[in-house]
Design an enzyme around this catalytic site. Structure first.
Site, PDB file in Angstrom:
ATOM      1  N   SER A   1       0.774  -1.210  -0.035  1.00  0.00           N
ATOM      2  CA  SER A   1      -0.160  -0.058   0.038  1.00  0.00           C
ATOM      3  C   SER A   1       0.887   1.266   0.059  1.00  0.00           C
ATOM      4  CB  SER A   1      -0.875   0.024   1.256  1.00  0.00           C
ATOM      5  OG  SER A   1      -1.848   1.054   1.403  1.00  0.00           O
TER       6      SER A   1
ATOM      7  N   HIS B   1      -2.593  -0.953  -3.536  1.00  0.00           N
ATOM      8  CA  HIS B   1      -3.328  -0.048  -3.406  1.00  0.00           C
ATOM      9  C   HIS B   1      -2.963   1.285  -3.866  1.00  0.00           C
ATOM     10  CE1 HIS B   1      -4.407  -2.152   0.864  1.00  0.00           C
ATOM     11  NE2 HIS B   1      -4.922  -2.768  -0.456  1.00  0.00           N
TER      12      HIS B   1
ATOM     13  N   ASP C   1      -4.475  -5.033   5.654  1.00  0.00           N
ATOM     14  CA  ASP C   1      -5.096  -5.758   4.600  1.00  0.00           C
ATOM     15  C   ASP C   1      -3.857  -6.951   4.360  1.00  0.00           C
ATOM     16  OD1 ASP C   1      -6.400  -6.771   2.299  1.00  0.00           O
ATOM     17  OD2 ASP C   1      -5.639  -5.103   1.065  1.00  0.00           O
TER      18      ASP C   1
END
Length: 352
Positions: free
Chosen positions: A168, A195, A288
């Protein structure tokens, strides 16, 4: 209270930004700067909780100012600039390489129909970014990086067929570094969830291809995984893999507030490949992929989390380490070396 430093060379825009930010009771503007040099000095003296940084500054530009701040007195930095579009992805990736957390558009003009909504959106994201704990960045000097000091694990007994990577905030430069170091041919397929703001993923793939020895492409529904190929989850789709090596794209509900989700990818990799899988969880906010990295480990796969010292944001890898999901906690150089060992072992197994 978020103590904010605003860096903007236009006095008119600077005043408008300060007024918009100070209208929120949770934000206090503690200083302003009009040049990159002033921004670096103010960051050292004022120690703000967050900095909004313009790109186009006289003298030292926003990229260099961000790099200087992140290498000396790291602070969460958000680039606030004119509206960007997917064709301007080169700027986005330069921002990420410099160490900024994200790029946000300046508010619409005061008095325009979209002004209030654009300010609310900007302030919302600034509050989220202010909570991130950032670390000092060490930028490449062009010298050969030293070999990892900590001992690396022995090569895996079983060949690895799929390497799944999740990242991310701070991930793109790391992914670029890792893919640039993987040798071709590479005996495993590489599947990636990064992400990223909607609209930039396609150009992210083009950007990776400029330095990767392995071909990088967007994952497509029904595509067959092939060794030595890199597949990146596209915008707004979860990406899964099946035991027969097929990619499945879905528009199922977001997990951990994101789609694509690392959790969805890792879960499918664990179920489909078990001990022939390797999961790598890199820098990023949130959690995540952490639990699903543990699932990969539980099914006999190899699991790696980036270490705290090298992570821009130690959220996702930190969560994985906390729940004992990661067999190996490594900096990027050691992750690359471990991937080389996987390469060597898998290639020799395939040749027998």
């Amino acid at each position: 209270m978020i103590r904010l430093l605003v860096v903007e060379d236009s006095k008119t825009v600077q005043r408008a930004l300060v007024a918009a930010f100070e209208a929120d009771p949770d934000i206090k503007v503690i200083g302003t700067a009009e040049t990159g040099e002033e921004a670096v000095e103010a960051a050292k003296c004022l120690r703000p909780d967050l900095i909004t940084m313009d790109i186009n500054l006289p003298g030292m530009d926003g990229f260099d100012a961000t790099r200087a701040i992140m290498s000396t007195c790291p602070v969460p930095i958000v680039i606030v600039t004119g509206k960007m579009n997917p064709k301007d992805s080169a700027t986005l990736f330069r921002v990420m390489e410099a160490g900024a957390l994200m790029v946000l558009a300046k508010p619409d003009p005061v008095g325009s129909p979209g002004y209030q909504d654009s300010v609310a959106n900007l302030v919302h994201h600034l509050k989220l970014m202010a909570e991130i704990k950032v670390v000092r960045r060490i930028f490449p000097s062009g010298k050969v990086a030293p070999r990892p000091e900590r001992p690396l694990p022995p090569p895996p007994v079983q060949p690895v067929k799929v390497v799944a990577i999740g990242a991310s905030t701070g991930g793109p430069p790391l992914l670029r570094q890792i893919l640039a170091e993987l040798p071709a041919p590479f005996p495993a397929a590489v599947v990636v969830v990064q992400h990223m703001a909607v609209g930039f993923t396609e150009n992210f793939v083009h950007w990776l291809n400029r330095s990767s020895k392995l071909p990088v492409q967007l994952g497509t529904d029904g595509a067959q995984l092939a060794p030595g190929q890199v597949y990146v989850a596209p915008d707004n789709c979860h990406m899964e893999v099946t035991s027969t090596g097929k990619i499945i794209l879905t528009e199922a509900a977001p997990e951990h507030g994101v789609r694509p989700s690392v959790s969805v990818l890792f879960r499918s990799v664990a179920l489909s490949y078990g001990r022939h899988a390797m999961g790598v969880l890199l820098t990023g906010m949130g959690k995540d992929g952490a639990l699903e990295l543990k699932t990969i480990r539980g099914r006999g796969g190899i699991t790696v989390a980036q270490d705290r010292e090298s992570s821009m944001v130690f959220g996702m890898p930190g969560e994985a380490i906390e729940i004992d999901a990661a067999q190996h906690v490594l900096p990027p150089g050691a992750i690359i070396e471990l991937l080389h060992r996987v390469t060597s072992k898998s290639a020799s197994a395939a040749s027998r």
